[in-house]
Scaffold this motif. Sequence first.
Motif, PDB file in Angstrom:
ATOM      1  N   ARG A 306      -8.534   2.952  -2.537  1.00 54.59           N
ATOM      2  CA  ARG A 306      -7.773   4.001  -1.845  1.00 54.59           C
ATOM      3  C   ARG A 306      -6.347   3.534  -1.548  1.00 54.59           C
ATOM      4  O   ARG A 306      -5.399   4.321  -1.633  1.00 54.59           O
ATOM      5  N   LEU A 311      -6.814   7.781  -3.329  1.00 53.74           N
ATOM      6  CA  LEU A 311      -8.023   8.540  -3.624  1.00 53.74           C
ATOM      7  C   LEU A 311      -9.203   7.599  -3.516  1.00 53.74           C
ATOM      8  O   LEU A 311      -9.068   6.401  -3.751  1.00 53.74           O
ATOM      9  N   SER A 312     -10.376   8.141  -3.183  1.00 50.95           N
ATOM     10  CA  SER A 312     -11.581   7.322  -3.268  1.00 50.95           C
ATOM     11  C   SER A 312     -11.989   7.216  -4.728  1.00 50.95           C
ATOM     12  O   SER A 312     -11.561   8.030  -5.563  1.00 50.95           O
ATOM     13  N   GLU A 315     -13.415  10.527  -5.831  1.00 51.24           N
ATOM     14  CA  GLU A 315     -12.395  11.565  -6.003  1.00 51.24           C
ATOM     15  C   GLU A 315     -11.605  11.336  -7.286  1.00 51.24           C
ATOM     16  O   GLU A 315     -11.253  12.286  -7.997  1.00 51.24           O
ATOM     17  N   TYR A 316     -11.317  10.073  -7.560  1.00 50.71           N
ATOM     18  CA  TYR A 316     -10.592   9.756  -8.789  1.00 50.71           C
ATOM     19  C   TYR A 316     -11.410  10.172 -10.009  1.00 50.71           C
ATOM     20  O   TYR A 316     -10.903  10.822 -10.928  1.00 50.71           O
ATOM     21  N   ALA A 318     -13.834  12.390 -10.201  1.00 52.26           N
ATOM     22  CA  ALA A 318     -13.981  13.841 -10.242  1.00 52.26           C
ATOM     23  C   ALA A 318     -12.708  14.523 -10.731  1.00 52.26           C
ATOM     24  O   ALA A 318     -12.758  15.576 -11.368  1.00 52.26           O
ATOM     25  N   GLY A 319     -11.559  13.907 -10.459  1.00 45.48           N
ATOM     26  CA  GLY A 319     -10.290  14.510 -10.865  1.00 45.48           C
ATOM     27  C   GLY A 319      -9.950  14.316 -12.311  1.00 45.48           C
ATOM     28  O   GLY A 319      -9.030  14.946 -12.834  1.00 45.48           O
ATOM     29  N   HIS A 335      -1.776  14.509  -6.897  1.00 44.88           N
ATOM     30  CA  HIS A 335      -3.004  14.149  -6.212  1.00 44.88           C
ATOM     31  C   HIS A 335      -2.743  13.389  -4.920  1.00 44.88           C
ATOM     32  O   HIS A 335      -3.650  13.149  -4.149  1.00 44.88           O
TER      33      HIS A 335
END
Length: 337
Positions: A306, A311-312, A315-316, A318-319, A335
Amino acid sequence: MTPEKLDTFLRALTEQEKIDKKKWSRASSTVSMEQILKKDSQMILDHFSLFSLGGGRHFRFSPYPAHSHHWVELNYMYSGSCVQKVNGTEIFLRKGQALLLDQDTLHELPVLGEDDILLNIYIAKNHLTSSFFSRFSQNNLVSRFLINTMNESLSHDSFLFFPSENRRRLPLFLAEYFCELYDPSECFQDILSSLLVLILTELMEVCKNQSSAGIGPTSSVLQILKYIEKNYRTATLTSVAAHFNLNPDYLSRLLKKQTGSSFQTLLTRQRMITAQLLLRSSTSPIRQIAAEIGYENVSFFYQKFREAFHLSPGEYRAGFPDCTDFPFSPPDSRHNP
């Protein structure tokens, strides 16, 4: 333009240099950043703004104050020598040696003499595309350095020094690059890009071919960085120092002086680059990825990731469900919080 004509062109004094030479004093004669950008490489800077690659010769007989650029810069000592101060560290460049500067790296130069010809190649971030990186192995020092320049979250104050004075092909490739730059052909953009790949590949060879005996501190750093690249999972300052028979404190100072980054920063950066790749190219659980890159404490891995990317890891991942075209690409600014 031929290499012979290029040599004559590079050594010729511009009108401004003729004026400055007459009043040359190492204690006086300064130049502002605005003047730097208006010097005799203006045509080349125009090419740079249009085509993402450029270059030119450093102006002589006037010192360059501390400054930085929003592009990657490769310095090559074509003739003579100079001392650059990079992030406060003095780097001595002699004929045939090169220096690769990350964007926003602070550097300055004293007065260059008439025989001190320093060439610059400018590389815009938008030139560092997936197709450009596909020409290199992902496991090498120079390409990883360039990949890091794309990461907005990382500190951009690093540099790499190359003791490349004995490389036979490097001056040939550089001469062709500047011949094309100053006397462009119809396809000059493609030619410059291809020549840049050859130039960087030669510098990669400098990294690979450092022998273990009879080397100076700067050469040693190239070996140390390669060792960190290969052993980042288990490497510690103590273990790396022991491998190279160095005192840990000396190793720490050496890395900071020659790269602008601490040992821990270099190690974490290597781990984060690998984490990016694994998150984007595999379905392995995050806990497993953390262990694979050297983090037994998964919470600590989450914290470092992070800090690097805002980003976690989840999250990374998923993006970027379908992003596999650009290796080690960082999350872009949209982001970021």
